[in-house]
Design an enzyme around this catalytic site. Structure first.
Site, PDB file in Angstrom:
ATOM      1  N   HIS A  98      46.642  30.366  30.380  1.00  0.00           N
ATOM      2  CA  HIS A  98      45.652  29.394  29.896  1.00  0.00           C
ATOM      3  C   HIS A  98      44.870  28.870  31.091  1.00  0.00           C
ATOM      4  O   HIS A  98      45.460  28.527  32.117  1.00  0.00           O
ATOM      5  CB  HIS A  98      46.332  28.240  29.180  1.00  0.00           C
ATOM      6  CG  HIS A  98      45.405  27.122  28.815  1.00  0.00           C
ATOM      7  ND1 HIS A  98      44.237  27.328  28.101  1.00  0.00           N
ATOM      8  CD2 HIS A  98      45.451  25.785  29.080  1.00  0.00           C
ATOM      9  CE1 HIS A  98      43.623  26.164  27.930  1.00  0.00           C
ATOM     10  NE2 HIS A  98      44.335  25.218  28.518  1.00  0.00           N
TER      11      HIS A  98
ATOM     12  N   SER B 116      52.430  21.119  30.258  1.00  0.00           N
ATOM     13  CA  SER B 116      52.245  20.448  28.962  1.00  0.00           C
ATOM     14  C   SER B 116      51.805  21.423  27.873  1.00  0.00           C
ATOM     15  O   SER B 116      51.895  21.115  26.687  1.00  0.00           O
ATOM     16  CB  SER B 116      51.215  19.318  29.099  1.00  0.00           C
ATOM     17  OG  SER B 116      49.987  19.821  29.578  1.00  0.00           O
ATOM     18  N   ASP B 117      51.334  22.621  28.267  1.00  0.00           N
ATOM     19  CA  ASP B 117      50.916  23.626  27.293  1.00  0.00           C
ATOM     20  C   ASP B 117      52.056  24.537  26.848  1.00  0.00           C
ATOM     21  O   ASP B 117      51.833  25.489  26.100  1.00  0.00           O
ATOM     22  CB  ASP B 117      49.793  24.487  27.874  1.00  0.00           C
ATOM     23  CG  ASP B 117      48.505  23.711  28.068  1.00  0.00           C
ATOM     24  OD1 ASP B 117      48.024  23.121  27.084  1.00  0.00           O
ATOM     25  OD2 ASP B 117      47.980  23.686  29.191  1.00  0.00           O
TER      26      ASP B 117
ATOM     27  N   ASP C 284      35.674  47.452  27.081  1.00  0.00           N
ATOM     28  CA  ASP C 284      36.749  48.061  27.858  1.00  0.00           C
ATOM     29  C   ASP C 284      38.078  47.323  27.681  1.00  0.00           C
ATOM     30  O   ASP C 284      39.148  47.906  27.861  1.00  0.00           O
ATOM     31  CB  ASP C 284      36.390  48.076  29.348  1.00  0.00           C
ATOM     32  CG  ASP C 284      35.407  49.177  29.707  1.00  0.00           C
ATOM     33  OD1 ASP C 284      35.287  50.148  28.934  1.00  0.00           O
ATOM     34  OD2 ASP C 284      34.776  49.072  30.770  1.00  0.00           O
TER      35      ASP C 284
ATOM     36  N   TYR D 119      40.899  57.283  30.814  1.00  0.00           N
ATOM     37  CA  TYR D 119      40.385  56.578  31.990  1.00  0.00           C
ATOM     38  C   TYR D 119      41.488  56.429  33.040  1.00  0.00           C
ATOM     39  O   TYR D 119      42.635  56.132  32.720  1.00  0.00           O
ATOM     40  CB  TYR D 119      39.882  55.195  31.582  1.00  0.00           C
ATOM     41  CG  TYR D 119      39.388  54.344  32.731  1.00  0.00           C
ATOM     42  CD1 TYR D 119      38.073  54.419  33.157  1.00  0.00           C
ATOM     43  CD2 TYR D 119      40.264  53.485  33.383  1.00  0.00           C
ATOM     44  CE1 TYR D 119      37.619  53.634  34.222  1.00  0.00           C
ATOM     45  CE2 TYR D 119      39.822  52.698  34.436  1.00  0.00           C
ATOM     46  CZ  TYR D 119      38.508  52.775  34.850  1.00  0.00           C
ATOM     47  OH  TYR D 119      38.067  52.010  35.891  1.00  0.00           O
TER      48      TYR D 119
ATOM     49  N   HIS E 149      40.908  26.719  32.273  1.00  0.00           N
ATOM     50  CA  HIS E 149      39.701  26.003  31.860  1.00  0.00           C
ATOM     51  C   HIS E 149      38.513  26.594  32.610  1.00  0.00           C
ATOM     52  O   HIS E 149      37.645  25.869  33.090  1.00  0.00           O
ATOM     53  CB  HIS E 149      39.848  24.507  32.130  1.00  0.00           C
ATOM     54  CG  HIS E 149      40.782  23.820  31.187  1.00  0.00           C
ATOM     55  ND1 HIS E 149      40.352  23.027  30.151  1.00  0.00           N
ATOM     56  CD2 HIS E 149      42.131  23.837  31.105  1.00  0.00           C
ATOM     57  CE1 HIS E 149      41.396  22.577  29.479  1.00  0.00           C
ATOM     58  NE2 HIS E 149      42.487  23.053  30.043  1.00  0.00           N
TER      59      HIS E 149
ATOM     60  N   ASN F 105      47.736  27.514  33.673  1.00  0.00           N
ATOM     61  CA  ASN F 105      49.147  27.854  33.704  1.00  0.00           C
ATOM     62  C   ASN F 105      49.374  29.281  33.250  1.00  0.00           C
ATOM     63  O   ASN F 105      48.601  29.823  32.467  1.00  0.00           O
ATOM     64  CB  ASN F 105      49.976  26.876  32.859  1.00  0.00           C
ATOM     65  CG  ASN F 105      49.353  26.594  31.512  1.00  0.00           C
ATOM     66  OD1 ASN F 105      49.382  27.434  30.619  1.00  0.00           O
ATOM     67  ND2 ASN F 105      48.762  25.406  31.353  1.00  0.00           N
TER      68      ASN F 105
ATOM     69  N   SER G 219      54.276  21.134  35.386  1.00  0.00           N
ATOM     70  CA  SER G 219      53.127  20.322  34.977  1.00  0.00           C
ATOM     71  C   SER G 219      52.524  19.558  36.146  1.00  0.00           C
ATOM     72  O   SER G 219      53.225  18.862  36.886  1.00  0.00           O
ATOM     73  CB  SER G 219      53.569  19.327  33.899  1.00  0.00           C
ATOM     74  OG  SER G 219      52.490  18.515  33.489  1.00  0.00           O
ATOM     75  N   GLY G 220      51.196  19.701  36.293  1.00  0.00           N
ATOM     76  CA  GLY G 220      50.440  18.862  37.208  1.00  0.00           C
ATOM     77  C   GLY G 220      50.720  19.046  38.685  1.00  0.00           C
ATOM     78  O   GLY G 220      50.370  18.173  39.489  1.00  0.00           O
TER      79      GLY G 220
END
Length: 234
Positions: free
Chosen positions: A98, A78-79, A123, A232, A100, A32, A48-49
């Protein structure tokens, strides 16, 4: 409340969420992205989902700064409560991601910080990417997502880490969170984090005795991209 401004935030959050599977950082619905507009008093986050292939910008959920939905529609990620904690404590950030992603989760499941083994790491991250402690049984049972945010803040506070210089964390047994000045930048940092996590694993496989790069090299690579003397890019 400015509806046109919120629509633009929804579009940015939608595009940033779509960037996660494109970058190979998420499978199924495992991720998410959110963005905060402190002036408007809103957070916009993925529902969600919902499969990425079926989402639209209008599906991005609008909440207040406490995470309470303010526009009728889908349920938020849900997060969300974790994102809310990060926004409250890290006042300079505007977006949270977030995932996984496999390589970063490997380090999170190992309960280890990710050392700065090379300049690719330096960096973006000014030092090791920390790993939180494990949540207690009570924290998981009573207020899991909020406590996830709290343990991230605890980690940065106790270790005296600047969240702008180290824009990401590994949550023990869970996975990575990153943040930035925009959803797109926070996604970019998630991409970097997963790459350096893989590099870190391979580096240790090749040389189990390896140490982090020296401070002077970390300084050189970080500050040539960040701060008032950065040079840079164009």
């Amino acid at each position: 409340m400015c509806n046109e401004r919120i629509k633009k935030i929804q579009e940015r959050v939608f595009e940033a969420n779509l960037a996660l599977p494109k970058a190979g950082l998420v499978k199924l619905t495992w991720g998410n992205v959110s963005e905060i507009d402190r002036e408007l008093g809103v957070i916009v986050i993925k529902p969600s989902g919902v499969p990425y292939s079926k989402m639209t910008p209008e599906n991005m959920v609008v909440t207040d700064l406490e995470g309470q939905v303010v526009q009728q529609g889908m349920k938020p990620s849900s997060d969300l409560a974790t994102h809310v904690v990060l926004y409250k404590e890290f006042e300079e950030i505007s977006a949270v991601v977030h995932t996984h992603s496999k390589n970063a989760v490997t380090w999170a499941q190992s309960g280890r910080e990710l050392p700065a083994y090379g300049t690719t790491h330096a960096d973006t991250f000014y030092g090791a990417v920390p790993c939180t402690r494990q949540l207690t049984k009570e924290e998981v049972k009573n207020n899991y997502e909020t406590e996830t945010g709290n343990v991230i803040i605890e980690t940065f506070t106790t270790q005296q880490i600047d969240p702008l210089a180290v824009p990401g964390v590994l949550v023990y047994g869970h996975g990575p969170f990153t943040w930035g000045v925009s959803p797109q930048k926070a996604v970019e940092i998630s991409i970097v984090l997963d790459e350096i996590a893989e590099m870190g694993t391979l580096t240790e496989n090749n040389n189990p005795e390896i140490k982090a790069i020296p401070q002077y090299l970390l300084d050189k690579h970080y500050f040539r991209k960040h701060g008032k003397n950065a040079y840079y890019g164009q």
